[in-house]
Design a protein around this motif. Structure first.
Motif, PDB file in Angstrom:
ATOM      1  N   UNK A 190      48.773  47.366  49.786  1.00 35.05           N
ATOM      2  CA  UNK A 190      48.678  48.421  48.883  1.00 35.05           C
ATOM      3  C   UNK A 190      48.292  49.666  50.147  1.00 35.05           C
ATOM      4  N   UNK A 191      46.875  49.300  50.193  1.00 38.34           N
ATOM      5  CA  UNK A 191      46.419  50.174  51.212  1.00 38.34           C
ATOM      6  C   UNK A 191      47.263  51.550  51.749  1.00 38.34           C
ATOM      7  N   UNK A 192      48.244  50.355  52.721  1.00 34.54           N
ATOM      8  CA  UNK A 192      48.917  51.342  53.562  1.00 34.54           C
ATOM      9  C   UNK A 192      50.279  52.085  52.571  1.00 34.54           C
ATOM     10  N   UNK A 193      50.458  50.785  51.521  1.00 35.34           N
ATOM     11  CA  UNK A 193      51.742  51.934  50.584  1.00 35.34           C
ATOM     12  C   UNK A 193      50.900  53.463  50.540  1.00 35.34           C
ATOM     13  N   UNK A 194      49.111  53.636  49.572  1.00 33.30           N
ATOM     14  CA  UNK A 194      48.768  54.271  49.552  1.00 33.30           C
ATOM     15  C   UNK A 194      48.547  55.782  50.356  1.00 33.30           C
ATOM     16  N   UNK A 195      48.246  55.124  51.699  1.00 37.87           N
ATOM     17  CA  UNK A 195      48.667  55.890  52.933  1.00 37.87           C
ATOM     18  C   UNK A 195      49.906  56.462  52.651  1.00 37.87           C
TER      19      UNK A 195
END
Lengths: 718, 56
Positions: free
Chosen positions: B19-24
């Motif tokens: 999720x963090x990677x996608x948000x980044x």
């Protein structure tokens, strides 16, 4: 990115960003590149700009067809020349009109899409364990974790639907988002209640996948709208926004917005007049086709009124402003357009019509199920469970995807064919039309695009070609277009362009000149050619039929539409064109108001009219028509009023626009039918109280995917 | 069943990283030009340093 992050990926992000930042934060110059289309174009444009001394950075955006350039020393003109030499057409864009390139609304939707997607994946993982037979304490643990993930996720990601549903409910109306919000909230709330009471069935995964699929639809919808919107802004940013103000005889470039009443303004050749005013120069020759539909140049004398939007065809002239900005006639038309548009805003989109049937039916069904089970079974909790299952299984997500998936695919397809769809309901309205009204000047024809050169002999043609070749002025191009292709130009020496007057050079006959009649000392106004001491020969400009006009009219007629011409020009100019194109229904000398009235009369008679026009005199008609199309060469007001803008110069693809619009409506209806079919099978199961979370998950994903796959068929429409 | 005490946190953390990677990628503007991104992969000399050839 300066915020502290809790996860490793976020902490690593700033570092990666420094290495591969794909954005230029503050570009100095933005250019529009209408012809780029592939990786080769990106490489060529970026390389040619970066190797230019003074350019620090250049980055192409292929989706928006733009390049952002960082430079401290260079002007946009230098960059445009550089790109033209590299073979790319480029136009500077006015950044005050342009959006910044970032898309906060789209980013918010993407963030919600990501959150709901990952939450759905995790919860689905636990659900699989439960469906495979986890029992007792294990099941309860999994349910608890699912609840902990999905409740915040649903509340965060469902906001776009809740907000839209609330705004509809506040005015006592139902839209598609009401049953969607209800299904999401009830599924999550009911599951929480079940979990707290050690129940067996929880629909957390259903609530999340519902949100996820619907957000996909919402994002697709947003993206296609934004692409069209930003391209429309590009068109506006291309307009001339600076003017030459004369202060004590010196011309000074200022923004049009800084002009005041009383200012003297110099209008160079080929430039649009930015204000209403009186003519200060002795005489002027302008093109008023945009305002009145007249195809001939209009000659005015000192003291005459000049209106914003006229184009200078002759020598540069001076104007004293009498009205600027919003007070000009040009802008006042916008008010008329707005009134006409209100009638169109009452059109109900297909999706809303479907929602009007669907929402009450579903709510009623769920309510009946609740009452039935409560009375017969006597168990309120069981009854509520069934009612929620009905709400989930009727699957608003296929319905929420049905229209956006089709319209996104259709708009993307049309964009690649050079059509810019500006309005969300444009395609639906277009599919319903039965009559096509064409404006003549500027729409079916391109005014002043060709000079009459039949009077020239071979030698004169060769000289004209040599002179016209050396200039990019529109008149030179019109002369060039009229000369037979492939002839050798005459050998001239010392060819120079005399600004605002013409081109001259030396040949064996002496001085040769191609330029305005007054410059040549002749008694005519338009362009002419003089060779040596011989008298000047007039080369009057005429209009040419726009490319693809015949194809478009034949194609539309084959699709069952009735073409007609409604023009503000003289009958003697309209008749030959109408005969050539084979259009029986023609009207000439129609004013802007009359056009508007005629469209209203046709509408009352039950006709649905597609209006194709470009001028200020068409703007009100464009807004009043059932659907409207404008070429990109159209005036700002007309482009704003039209639903669809044709970005390339040809009309040949108009029949394709029509067939895609019809196919889009057909596929949307098919999608509704597919969604209804799933409901027909699944609803009885839910009513019988036999629906399980597993069944709900399967029904939901399969119907969503079928609907998406069906929408993609629009790519194959011919 | 003690293995669950390890596996559940692991699955949630892995999901969180994703999720963090996608948000980044969203915040980083990697979806701003999807047509361009898919074309750039074909370029041999695509400059990943728009700040200049020997950028920071």
């Amino acid at each position: 990115m300066t915020t502290l992050s809790a996860c490793p990926a976020c902490a690593a992000a700033p570092m990666a960003e420094r290495i591969a930042s794909p954005r230029l934060e503050t570009p100095d110059i933005i250019l529009s590149l209408p012809t780029i289309h592939c990786a080769g174009c990106i490489a060529a444009v970026e390389r040619s700009l970066r190797t230019l001394p003074g350019v620090t950075a250049a980055r192409v955006n292929l989706s928006l067809k733009r390049v952002s350039v960082q430079t401290e020393t260079l002007t946009d003109a230098a960059l445009v020349t550089r790109l033209r030499d590299a073979g790319y057409e480029a136009h500077p864009l006015d950044r005050s009109v342009l959006d910044t390139g970032t898309d906060p609304e789209g980013q918010r939707l993407l963030v919600k899409l990501a959150v709901s997607g990952f939450a759905m994946m995790n919860v689905m993982l636990f659900s699989v364990a439960i469906w495979s037979g986890a029992a007792d304490a294990t099941r309860e643990l999994f349910h608890m974790i699912s609840a902990a993930i999905s409740l915040p996720a649903v509340l965060f990601c469902g906001q776009p639907f809740f907000a839209s549903a609330w705004s509809a409910l506040r005015v006592r109306r139902l839209n598609m988002d009401v049953p969607i919000s209800l299904a999401i909230l009830l599924a999550a709330g009911m599951s929480l209640y079940e979990v707290l009471n050690h129940g067996r069935h929880a629909y957390f995964d259903a609530a999340l996948s519902l949100t996820f699929f619907l957000l996909v639809g919402r994002y697709l919808d947003h993206r296609s709208r934004r692409a069209a919107h930003s391209a429309a802004r590009d068109l506006a940013a291309l307009e001339v926004h600076s003017a030459l103000r004369l202060t004590q005889g010196n011309a000074q470039t200022v923004a049009v917005s800084e002009l005041n009443v009383g200012d003297a303004i110099l209008i160079p050749t080929g430039v649009r007049v930015p204000v209403d005013g009186t003519l200060l120069s002795l005489e002027a020759s302008t093109d008023r086709a945009f305002l009145t539909g007249e195809s001939d140049a209009v000659r005015s004398l000192m003291g005459a009124e000049v209106q914003a939007g006229e184009i200078n065809l002759g020598a540069p002239f001076k104007v004293q402003a009498t009205a600027v900005g919003a007070d000009t006639t040009l802008r006042r038309v916008a008010a008329m357009v707005e009134i006409a548009e209100n009638s169109r805003n009452s059109y109900t989109a297909l999706a809303d019509r479907a929602a009007a049937i669907y929402a009450p039916a579903v709510h009623l069904l769920a309510f009946v199920a609740f009452i039935g089970w409560a009375v017969i079974g006597g168990d309120i909790r069981q009854a509520l469970n069934v009612a929620v299952a009905v709400l989930i299984i009727t699957c608003p997500c296929a319905l929420g995807l049905a229209v956006p998936a089709v319209s996104t695919a259709a708009i993307a397809r049309l964009y690649s064919k050079g059509f810019l769809v500006k309005s969300g309901t444009a395609l639906e309205r277009l599919a319903e039309t039965d009559t096509v009204m064409f404006d003549k000047t500027g729409t079916l024809t391109i005014p002043a695009s060709k000079a009459v050169t039949d009077v020239l002999n071979t030698r004169q043609q060769a000289v004209a070609r040599a002179l016209a070749q050396s200039s990019t002025h529109p008149v030179s191009r019109a002369v060039l277009a009229a000369l037979p292709a492939g002839d050798e130009p005459a050998v001239l020496s010392g060819v120079v362009e005399v600004a605002g007057r013409g081109v001259e050079g030396l040949s064996t006959e002496g001085l040769v000149q191609l330029g305005s009649g007054t410059w040549l000392g002749a008694d005519f106004d338009g362009p002419g050619l003089r060779i040596g001491c011989a008298p000047a020969i007039a080369l009057p400009l005429t209009e040419t039929v726009r490319a693809g006009a015949q194809t478009a009219i034949d194609g539309l007629r084959a699709q069952g539409l009735r073409p007609a011409i409604i023009s503000g020009d003289r009958l003697s100019a309209v008749t030959p064109l109408a005969n050539a194109l084979g259009i029986e229904d023609r009207q000439a000398g129609i004013s802007a108001t009359e056009k508007h009235v005629q469209l209203q009369t046709l509408a009352r008679e039950g006709h649905r009219v597609l209006m194709v026009g470009d001028g200020l005199n068409d703007a009100a008609a464009l807004a009043a028509a059932h659907a409207s199309v404008a070429p990109s060469s159209a005036l700002d007001a007309a482009r704003n009023a039209a639903d669809i803008v044709i970005l390339n110069d040809s009309l040949a693809e108009l029949p394709l626009l029509m067939s895609v619009a019809r196919a889009a409506t057909r596929l949307s209806k098919q999608n509704f039918a597919i969604a209804a079919l799933y409901n027909l099978i699944a609803v009885p199961v839910a009513l019988a109280g036999m629906a399980t979370p597993l069944l709900a998950a399967i029904a939901m994903s399969v119907s969503s995917l079928t609907v998406l796959a069906n929408a993609m068929r629009i790519r194959r429409v011919k | 069943m003690n293995i669950l005490l390890v596996l559940i946190p692991v699955s949630i953390i892995l999901g969180g990283i994703g999720l963090c990677a996608a948000l980044w990628t969203v915040r980083n503007g990697q979806y701003d030009d999807d047509a361009g991104t898919s074309a750039r992969i074909l370029l041999d000399d695509d400059d990943n340093h728009p700040d200049g050839p020997d950028g920071p």
